[in-house]
Design an enzyme around this catalytic site. Sequence first.
Site, mmCIF file in Angstrom:
data_model
loop_
_atom_site.group_PDB
_atom_site.id
_atom_site.type_symbol
_atom_site.label_atom_id
_atom_site.label_comp_id
_atom_site.label_asym_id
_atom_site.label_seq_id
_atom_site.Cartn_x
_atom_site.Cartn_y
_atom_site.Cartn_z
ATOM 1 N N GLU A 1 9.597 0.643 10.922
ATOM 2 C CA GLU A 1 10.659 1.637 10.779
ATOM 3 C C GLU A 1 9.968 2.982 10.902
ATOM 4 O O GLU A 1 9.222 3.393 10.027
ATOM 5 C CB GLU A 1 11.341 1.453 9.418
ATOM 6 C CG GLU A 1 12.742 2.005 9.384
ATOM 7 C CD GLU A 1 12.748 3.445 8.991
ATOM 8 O OE1 GLU A 1 12.685 4.300 9.901
ATOM 9 O OE2 GLU A 1 12.809 3.727 7.788
ATOM 10 N N LYS B 1 0.863 -1.184 0.000
ATOM 11 C CA LYS B 1 0.000 0.000 0.000
ATOM 12 C C LYS B 1 0.896 1.230 0.000
ATOM 13 O O LYS B 1 1.517 1.549 1.008
ATOM 14 C CB LYS B 1 -0.887 -0.012 1.246
ATOM 15 C CG LYS B 1 -2.208 0.735 1.097
ATOM 16 C CD LYS B 1 -2.093 2.246 1.026
ATOM 17 C CE LYS B 1 -1.878 2.875 2.390
ATOM 18 N NZ LYS B 1 -1.862 4.366 2.307
ATOM 19 N N GLU C 1 9.289 15.157 16.210
ATOM 20 C CA GLU C 1 9.792 15.032 14.852
ATOM 21 C C GLU C 1 9.072 16.057 13.964
ATOM 22 O O GLU C 1 7.855 16.016 13.834
ATOM 23 C CB GLU C 1 9.537 13.615 14.338
ATOM 24 C CG GLU C 1 10.175 13.357 12.990
ATOM 25 C CD GLU C 1 9.988 11.913 12.526
ATOM 26 O OE1 GLU C 1 8.917 11.359 12.765
ATOM 27 O OE2 GLU C 1 10.929 11.371 11.914
ATOM 28 N N CYS D 1 13.207 10.183 8.052
ATOM 29 C CA CYS D 1 13.024 9.733 9.436
ATOM 30 C C CYS D 1 14.338 9.803 10.210
ATOM 31 O O CYS D 1 14.330 10.024 11.412
ATOM 32 C CB CYS D 1 12.461 8.332 9.463
ATOM 33 S SG CYS D 1 13.276 7.215 8.317
#
Lengths: 286, 367, 476
Positions: free
Chosen positions: C256, C182, C387, C290
């Site tokens: 992750e 996806k 973040e 990331c």
Amino acid sequence: MSERLAVFKTYKLYVGGKFPRSESGRVYEVTDAKGSWLANAPLASRKDARDAVVAARKAFGGWSGATAYNRGQILYRVAEMLEGRRDQFVAEVADAEGLSKAKAAAQVDAAVDRWVWYAGWSDKVAQIAGSSNPVAGPYFNLSAPEPTGVVAVVAPQESSFLGLVSVLAPVIVTGNTAVVVAAERAPLPALSLAEVLATSDLPGGVVNLLSGRTAELSAPLAAHQDVNALDLAGADAALATELETAAADNLKRVLRPRATDWTADPGTDRLLSFLETKTVWHPMGV
Amino acid sequence: MRYGINADAARIRPFPGGSGRGVACRYARRYAPLVTMPTTVPAYGNEAAGRLASMADVTASNGALRRFLHGLPGVDAVGLQARAATLGTRSIKTTAKAYAIDLAISMIDLTTLEGADTPGKVRALCAKGVHPDPTDRTAPKVAAICVYPDMVATAKEALGDSGIHVASVATAFPAGRAALPVKLADTRDAVAAGADEIDMVIDRGAFLSGRYLEVFEEIKAVKEACARPDGPAAHLKVIFETGELQTYDNVRRVSWLAMLAGADFIKTSTGKVAVNATPPVTLLMLEAVRDFAAATGVQVGVKPAGGIRTTKDAVKYLVMVNETLGDAWLTADWFRFGASSLLNDLLMQRQKLSTGRYSGPDYVTVD
Amino acid sequence: MTFDYAPAPESRAVVDLASSYGLFIDGEFTEGAGGGLRKTVSPATEEVLAEYTQGTADDVDRAVKAARAAFEKWSALPGAERAKYLFRIARIIQERSRELAVLETLDNGKPIREARDADLPLVAAHFFYYAGWADKLDHAGLGPNPRPLGVAGQVIPWNFPLLMLAWKVAPALACGNTVVLKPAETTPLSALFFADICRQAGLPKGVVNIVTGDGSTGAALVAHPGIDKVAFTGSTEVGKAIARTVAGTDKKLTLELGGKAANIVFDDAPIDQAVEGIVNGIFFNQGHVCCAGSRLLVQESVQDELLDALKRRMATLRVGDPLDKNTDIGAINSAEQLARITELADAGEAEGAERWAPACELPGAGYWFAPTLFTGVTQAHRIAREEVFGPVLSVLTFRTPEEAVAKANNTPYGLSAGIWTEKGSRMLWMASKLRAGVIWSNTFNKFDPTSPFGGYKESGFGREGGRHGLEAYLNV
């Protein structure tokens, strides 16, 4: 001549290298397989679990920073100490699990051997789990395993001693520290093992042992934000799902329960389940 | 989004505790706590000497100089090369390319340094330098003609009042293996013959064996020999022969050493060894020049030489200058290419831009 | 005169976009089961690039069944044969890399320079690397007789659409699994083009299935009882939800997730390269990374010099048209992400940090955010903890190595970290103390298919890349 009256042992928790009673002051009756009273074990509380996590975290830096050689020596020392108290553990395991003396002895012998097996892994695991990576560029690149941190272990219920050793040793040999919830109905071999650990140069806090209700103790451990991983060996399916769900809150590494023959060759699976891989890059140039 | 060294200081707001003056080598700053300077001054001007004098303590002894040079920030080779390679991916097209080509032509030190050089060869080269493209008089002239000392007078005469400089190699070029008095005599001879610029070589042996002060004093002496009683001194370019210095750390150190000694330009190579100018080495020298200007307020030029043969290469160097030093260095006064065959490739590309057709070697001259 | 770079746009003509796309299930593009169509836009211009299908739970079910049906034959193929399919895919990616790079830039907003020089070469390299493993799994040191898991459900993010696909699909197929993938809601196109590459490579039908859609499609995939493996790259928040979803099942899980990497600069660092590393660490891919070095920890004795140099360097960054080959910083991927970055940057200012950005003109249309740095940041500020996933750097200082380690580790994340020092023993000491899965010393944001990647703590678990990456797709 009257028969000599035996001196009973007061079983205690093992937290931070000390042997406290439960802060709750509670105990519960432990019986043998036939229902006869063996001893009262501490009925540890959520707060005891929390104290154990604090102790395990405090011990992590030193234990993970110790040389692999040193950790291997200490695990081997555990085996030595255990060998010397073989008879005591044979009796306790026989009582706890309703085994014949011979079968209990086989369990204890296997447990001693298991400490020796894992002791030898301390300075080898990085060599099988690490790698030198040939990246397409002028870089030195090396991957090496590191311990995950504080591991909460729900010890197997049906194998109070060999099962316990089989889940505990692989956790700590790589540098993790552990908070162990002993088999709920058969905690005495685990609590006695604490006495062996305490006399094997194992730094306080590396292993913390709690007895009590598995569900009551494991729930706060699974939800604890300062616990890094969870071994669910001794959790039934419903509890395991509940604990794994709680563990998601800080993304603990979870080793799910599965049918295990504790007498079989353990392989490296449990050893590798509580390791992180760290990869370091550095340029090569003049 | 553009950066020029002087405009930059105004744009960047000082932050708490910061100097607000652009980067400065911390060691240089420690040794020379200069106040904020409004402008940089050219290395060949009178003012520069005064500013360099403020750094005198770091050149007081070989030990002091060594401590200073070895206290400069290290260079990570891989990172430096990666940065140079990334700058090399800039895509310079259409108007930017036309600008870059003309700029590059105007920065060429058109060079002949052969044992077989004759006055005829040198005169032909000078003619080409004045009118690089015989079919297109709008092509800019080159910056200088670079020759051996004995050809200086010939070149000077051939160039007349074209405004093109005569550069002469000197100091026992290319090896530099001669006694100091010989090197100084070589220099004085070229200057007396009318050289506008002197391209000296350093004593690589002395540098590599750690006799930094000796190299420093030699450059200073050659700079003095560039003086002319009856006019402006010849500008001094100091050639490091970076291919022989091997490490980038050495290149940063030798750059500072030469600039402290009064170099007007720092130059990579003689063109006579296996490894000549490379983008990373040149980038590093540009960074050294940038830091030196920030620390002392003295502007020094840079000249990569040897191995730059195509327009594509030349444009990469100009991009490096643009993004490291900015407009202030994007002139022939402060950046040069030491080259010979480069010029023809630039001219062919220039013809392609103006006509839309690819040119060929028969449409440029062989001199 | 100034040296102004003329526009150097990469041609869009190499990409032939259809007006609308179906789902790639069982080897062909099919219509969805009624979820309707969504639009994907170019974040640089807000122009609609194409419509694509919102996959539903029924679509996911169909895809999982196709993958299950394909699994038996695919997993039974000799490894050497599976390898050849992967090698074919790798080669076709190389052949079509220019087209794919332009497509990625259009849909994602990243600079063409990065799509061309980083994403695409790494995508092809990843398939090459895992292709070679397919017939060597017995030698991977993961135990005897390693077996594939079955059907892998894979959910990937929008920051490196094709590269994240490669990280997921290549090892899964090499190990003999089949996949349902996806792609992200805002960047579905390169995955749909990958479907065409699978067709060109002759990959058996059902081995790779692509189901596009939003988060609900991903949730349906992760929850589907017919999958044996979940691999997710994305936010920590969604990662936790996925971990809860798979709790109590037999699904193997690798995650992750986010990061808040410290990039630690000591006073003996190679300063010019450190500045490049800082810039590459936080401004690569607009900071949508990331493992971005979003916290600069600089030793106090060198902070003035370093920040001067950093600001000067930031002033040369070229922000603008992602298709221009000279662009360094492209568009923010979506309006939502831009709002998130803006909100956090505003919070940084409100909490007392000092904000700085170079003068830079941003285009009128599209989603843009200037490269920004904050000084005077403390550990307590939101911009030091959360973040941002954008081109925003928080600068903190330290005095001693111990303090640097303490601050660097003081985060629930643990994906990556950077160290800049010329002293080898200190580098190794620091590397051993930092709780992060990837340590870049004197470099940053380097990736390679042979090099395991993944985090500690809340940055997820499992590794992608290298021998370690096989473990996520094998029953050992």
